[in-house]
Design an enzyme around this catalytic site. Structure first.
Site, PDB file in Angstrom:
ATOM      1  CB  SER A 130       9.111 -46.710 -38.590  1.00  0.00           C
ATOM      2  OG  SER A 130       8.222 -46.760 -37.499  1.00  0.00           O
ATOM      3  CE1 TYR A 157       9.104 -40.800 -38.939  1.00  0.00           C
ATOM      4  CE2 TYR A 157       7.631 -42.358 -37.858  1.00  0.00           C
ATOM      5  CZ  TYR A 157       8.903 -41.973 -38.218  1.00  0.00           C
ATOM      6  OH  TYR A 157       9.977 -42.756 -37.894  1.00  0.00           O
ATOM      7  CE  LYS A 161      11.158 -42.867 -41.149  1.00  0.00           C
ATOM      8  NZ  LYS A 161      12.549 -42.565 -41.484  1.00  0.00           N
TER       9      LYS A 161
HETATM   10  P1  NAD Z   1      16.824 -38.084 -34.476  1.00  0.00           P
HETATM   11  O1  NAD Z   1      15.921 -36.934 -34.750  1.00  0.00           O
HETATM   12  O2  NAD Z   1      17.554 -38.123 -33.193  1.00  0.00           O
HETATM   13  O3  NAD Z   1      17.889 -38.223 -35.678  1.00  0.00           O
HETATM   14  C1  NAD Z   1      17.622 -37.785 -36.980  1.00  0.00           C
HETATM   15  C2  NAD Z   1      18.759 -36.868 -37.392  1.00  0.00           C
HETATM   16  O4  NAD Z   1      18.534 -36.397 -38.724  1.00  0.00           O
HETATM   17  C3  NAD Z   1      18.897 -35.646 -36.483  1.00  0.00           C
HETATM   18  O5  NAD Z   1      20.239 -35.527 -36.078  1.00  0.00           O
HETATM   19  C4  NAD Z   1      18.491 -34.482 -37.394  1.00  0.00           C
HETATM   20  O6  NAD Z   1      19.182 -33.286 -37.052  1.00  0.00           O
HETATM   21  C5  NAD Z   1      18.870 -35.030 -38.751  1.00  0.00           C
HETATM   22  N1  NAD Z   1      18.136 -34.445 -39.885  1.00  0.00           N
HETATM   23  C6  NAD Z   1      16.799 -34.289 -40.027  1.00  0.00           C
HETATM   24  N2  NAD Z   1      16.523 -33.756 -41.229  1.00  0.00           N
HETATM   25  C7  NAD Z   1      17.712 -33.585 -41.861  1.00  0.00           C
HETATM   26  C8  NAD Z   1      18.080 -33.080 -43.142  1.00  0.00           C
HETATM   27  N3  NAD Z   1      17.181 -32.622 -44.010  1.00  0.00           N
HETATM   28  N4  NAD Z   1      19.406 -33.050 -43.456  1.00  0.00           N
HETATM   29  C9  NAD Z   1      20.331 -33.506 -42.571  1.00  0.00           C
HETATM   30  N5  NAD Z   1      20.037 -33.984 -41.366  1.00  0.00           N
HETATM   31  C10 NAD Z   1      18.744 -34.014 -41.019  1.00  0.00           C
HETATM   32  O7  NAD Z   1      15.963 -39.410 -34.680  1.00  0.00           O
HETATM   33  P2  NAD Z   1      16.335 -40.924 -34.384  1.00  0.00           P
HETATM   34  O8  NAD Z   1      15.446 -41.405 -33.305  1.00  0.00           O
HETATM   35  O9  NAD Z   1      17.797 -41.081 -34.264  1.00  0.00           O
HETATM   36  O10 NAD Z   1      15.816 -41.576 -35.735  1.00  0.00           O
HETATM   37  C11 NAD Z   1      16.688 -41.853 -36.826  1.00  0.00           C
HETATM   38  C12 NAD Z   1      15.853 -42.411 -37.956  1.00  0.00           C
HETATM   39  O11 NAD Z   1      15.162 -43.572 -37.507  1.00  0.00           O
HETATM   40  C13 NAD Z   1      14.773 -41.459 -38.461  1.00  0.00           C
HETATM   41  O12 NAD Z   1      14.675 -41.589 -39.870  1.00  0.00           O
HETATM   42  C14 NAD Z   1      13.522 -41.966 -37.796  1.00  0.00           C
HETATM   43  O13 NAD Z   1      12.367 -41.670 -38.539  1.00  0.00           O
HETATM   44  C15 NAD Z   1      13.778 -43.460 -37.760  1.00  0.00           C
HETATM   45  N6  NAD Z   1      13.031 -44.161 -36.706  1.00  0.00           N
HETATM   46  C16 NAD Z   1      13.110 -43.735 -35.412  1.00  0.00           C
HETATM   47  C17 NAD Z   1      12.366 -44.371 -34.424  1.00  0.00           C
HETATM   48  C18 NAD Z   1      12.408 -43.890 -32.995  1.00  0.00           C
HETATM   49  O14 NAD Z   1      11.476 -44.213 -32.246  1.00  0.00           O
HETATM   50  N7  NAD Z   1      13.423 -43.174 -32.564  1.00  0.00           N
HETATM   51  C19 NAD Z   1      11.543 -45.462 -34.748  1.00  0.00           C
HETATM   52  C20 NAD Z   1      11.512 -45.881 -36.074  1.00  0.00           C
HETATM   53  C21 NAD Z   1      12.263 -45.225 -37.058  1.00  0.00           C
HETATM   54  N1  UFG Z   2       2.588 -43.671 -23.493  1.00  0.00           N
HETATM   55  C1  UFG Z   2       2.010 -43.302 -22.287  1.00  0.00           C
HETATM   56  N2  UFG Z   2       2.317 -42.080 -21.779  1.00  0.00           N
HETATM   57  C2  UFG Z   2       3.164 -41.215 -22.395  1.00  0.00           C
HETATM   58  C3  UFG Z   2       3.754 -41.592 -23.622  1.00  0.00           C
HETATM   59  C4  UFG Z   2       3.433 -42.834 -24.138  1.00  0.00           C
HETATM   60  O1  UFG Z   2       1.238 -44.050 -21.701  1.00  0.00           O
HETATM   61  O2  UFG Z   2       3.386 -40.113 -21.876  1.00  0.00           O
HETATM   62  C5  UFG Z   2       2.305 -45.015 -24.026  1.00  0.00           C
HETATM   63  C6  UFG Z   2       1.613 -44.973 -25.371  1.00  0.00           C
HETATM   64  O3  UFG Z   2       0.230 -44.947 -25.202  1.00  0.00           O
HETATM   65  C7  UFG Z   2       2.117 -46.269 -26.015  1.00  0.00           C
HETATM   66  C8  UFG Z   2       3.480 -46.511 -25.380  1.00  0.00           C
HETATM   67  O4  UFG Z   2       3.535 -45.670 -24.243  1.00  0.00           O
HETATM   68  O5  UFG Z   2       1.278 -47.311 -25.644  1.00  0.00           O
HETATM   69  C9  UFG Z   2       4.619 -46.180 -26.295  1.00  0.00           C
HETATM   70  O6  UFG Z   2       4.429 -44.858 -26.814  1.00  0.00           O
HETATM   71  P1  UFG Z   2       5.572 -44.092 -27.607  1.00  0.00           P
HETATM   72  O7  UFG Z   2       5.022 -42.747 -27.976  1.00  0.00           O
HETATM   73  O8  UFG Z   2       6.853 -44.141 -26.870  1.00  0.00           O
HETATM   74  O9  UFG Z   2       5.767 -44.997 -28.904  1.00  0.00           O
HETATM   75  P2  UFG Z   2       4.737 -45.425 -30.036  1.00  0.00           P
HETATM   76  O10 UFG Z   2       4.687 -46.911 -30.029  1.00  0.00           O
HETATM   77  O11 UFG Z   2       3.468 -44.721 -29.942  1.00  0.00           O
HETATM   78  O12 UFG Z   2       5.450 -44.837 -31.322  1.00  0.00           O
HETATM   79  C10 UFG Z   2       6.747 -45.274 -31.693  1.00  0.00           C
HETATM   80  C11 UFG Z   2       7.531 -44.159 -32.385  1.00  0.00           C
HETATM   81  C12 UFG Z   2       6.854 -43.779 -33.664  1.00  0.00           C
HETATM   82  C13 UFG Z   2       6.606 -44.967 -34.512  1.00  0.00           C
HETATM   83  C14 UFG Z   2       5.849 -46.028 -33.721  1.00  0.00           C
HETATM   84  C15 UFG Z   2       5.672 -47.299 -34.491  1.00  0.00           C
HETATM   85  O13 UFG Z   2       7.606 -43.027 -31.554  1.00  0.00           O
HETATM   86  O14 UFG Z   2       7.701 -42.909 -34.383  1.00  0.00           O
HETATM   87  O15 UFG Z   2       6.586 -46.347 -32.542  1.00  0.00           O
HETATM   88  O16 UFG Z   2       6.907 -47.828 -34.799  1.00  0.00           O
HETATM   89  F1  UFG Z   2       5.872 -44.604 -35.596  1.00  0.00           F
END
Ligand code: NAD
Ligand code: UFG
Length: 350
Positions: A130, A157, A161
């Site tokens: 991330s 979190y 990572k």
């Molecule tokens: P998500 O929660 O939709 O997907 C994660 C999946 O992993 C889910 O289906 C959950 O059921 C499964 N899971 C969790 N723990 C588990 C375990 N112990 N065994 C088996 N399955 C398990 O999340 P996502 O948005 O698809 O994210 C996927 C990956 O990308 C994650 O590692 C997340 O940290 C990373 N990531 C996500 C974002 C974002 O904003 N969505 C940003 C950066 C990184």
């Molecule tokens: N925001 C609002 N109102 C809301 C929600 C969010 O104004 O109700 C704003 C936040 O202040 C931020 C922007 O929208 O400026 C994006 O916020 P998100 O929560 O969607 O995303 P972040 O950038 O805070 O966080 C995301 C992922 C995290 C990750 C991070 C850095 O959710 O898991 O990017 O990669 F760690």
């Protein structure tokens, strides 16, 4: 487009938001996809819909990735050429309240996965990292060579990572025939254009786009805009590098293709997956209204603790080495997120 014909790829956490879109792209491009997931934040229905769209069979097995013996059984049966490790917990606020849970699940699953790969001779791994690892020290555009000190990461979190990235560096160094690719995602939003799969957060979502679509649908009354007093942006609201989840899924396919290329020496690689463009909260709301014709009721609130003013990628390394770049605009991200939310107001629950 790449051709993965005859290659099996194991997706941990493949039923989740990013995993299901990646499963779709890989299956469409010929891979045999196998999913393991414990469904703690997803449902097997997502993969059933991927099967419907692709007309391919995707085994979707219930398994906790911390169960190394279970993983070894799956690897022995399906013989994947590579693993994409999406599984993990990702709620920033929850990680502050329950750090131990995040260490146990995120480290524990990665450690068990590495053990299973070693025992089963699987040597290619892609990890979901991330942009959060850049912390608050670095000035955007963020590049992969910037230093990422642990004490500048804002929450457990993010720390999980960063530590997993380091674990995997040592793991690759000790197993020099392994290829490991760390993908640092920026802000994934949007959904498959069919509206059949998308983001289905359990409970009250924290991220911006699922909150915007819920306000438009009337599930949430008002969007709180967290701060319009940031001097770093023109309109004062914070900016992020939003990336369409289909672009992100194609980024995984590009990373996999590069990893499996004939004659490529095993290596550890790190890539940003982002667009390189920053969009403010107010700009995103304007794009959403333009794309959907829906008004988003909003109120200006104080800044949210821990938020960065500006975050965006320098994606040039992935552009060059993976021959990949984002294709889809903010308007398309909003349109597809809205399409999914409208068709599935309760997500995958009927
Ligand atoms: P998500 O929660 O939709 O997907 C994660 C999946 O992993 C889910 O289906 C959950 O059921 C499964 N899971 C969790 N723990 C588990 C375990 N112990 N065994 C088996 N399955 C398990 O999340 P996502 O948005 O698809 O994210 C996927 C990956 O990308 C994650 O590692 C997340 O940290 C990373 N990531 C996500 C974002 C974002 O904003 N969505 C940003 C950066 C990184
Ligand atoms: N925001 C609002 N109102 C809301 C929600 C969010 O104004 O109700 C704003 C936040 O202040 C931020 C922007 O929208 O400026 C994006 O916020 P998100 O929560 O969607 O995303 P972040 O950038 O805070 O966080 C995301 C992922 C995290 C990750 C991070 C850095 O959710 O898991 O990017 O990669 F760690």
């Amino acid at each position: 487009m790449h051709n993965f014909e005859g290659q099996t790829v194991l997706l941990t956490g493949g039923a989740g938001y990013i995993g299901s879109h990646t499963a779709l792209v890989l299956a469409q491009w010929g891979a045999k996809v196998v999913v393991v997931d414990n469904f703690c934040n997803s449902a097997p229905e997502s993969i059933r819909r991927v099967e419907e769209i692709t007309q391919k069979t995707i085994p979707c097995l219930e398994l906790d990735v911390r169960d190394q013996a279970g993983l070894e059984e799956v690897m022995t049966e399906h013989k994947p050429v590579a693993v994409i490790h999406f599984a993990g917990l990702k709620a920033v606020g929850e990680s502050v309240e329950k750090p131990q849970l995040y260490f146990e699940v995120n480290f524990g699953s990665t450690s068990a996965l590495c053990g299973a790969m070693q025992n089963c001779g699987v040597k290619n791994l892609i990890f979901s990292s991330s942009a959060t690892v850049y912390g608050d020290l670095n000035q955007p555009p963020l590049t992969e060579t910037m230093s990422t000190p642990m004490d500048r990461v804002a929450n457990p979190y993010g720390l999980s990572k960063l530590v997993i990235e380091q674990m995997l560096k040592w793991q690759q160094r000790a197993n020099s025939d392994w290829s490991v690719t760390l993908l640092r995602y920026f802000n994934p939003v949007g959904a498959h254009p069919s509206g059949k799969i998308g983001e289905d957060p359990q409970g009250d979502p924290n991220n911006l786009m699922p909150r915007v679509t819920r306000v438009a649908l009337g599930i949430i009354d008002t969007l709180h805009v967290f701060g319009t007093d940031y001097p770093e942006t023109d309109d004062g609201s914070p900016s992020r590098d939003y990336i369409h989840v289909m672009d992100l899924a194609e980024g995984h396919a590009a990373a996999l293709a590069e990893m499996l290329k004939d004659g490529r020496p095993p290596a550890l690689k790190t890539y940003n997956l982002g667009s390189g463009k920053a969009t403010t909260v107010l700009e995103l709301l304007a794009a959403f209204e333009e794309a959907t014709g829906q008004k988003v009721k909003r109120e200006i609130h104080p800044r949210r603790e821990g938020d960065l003013p500006v975050s965006f990628a320098d994606p040039s390394l992935a552009n060059k080495e993976l021959n990949w770049k984002t294709q889809r605009s903010i308007v398309e991200m909003c349109r597809d997120a809205w399409n999914w939310q409208q068709q599935n107001p309760n997500g995958y629950r009927a």
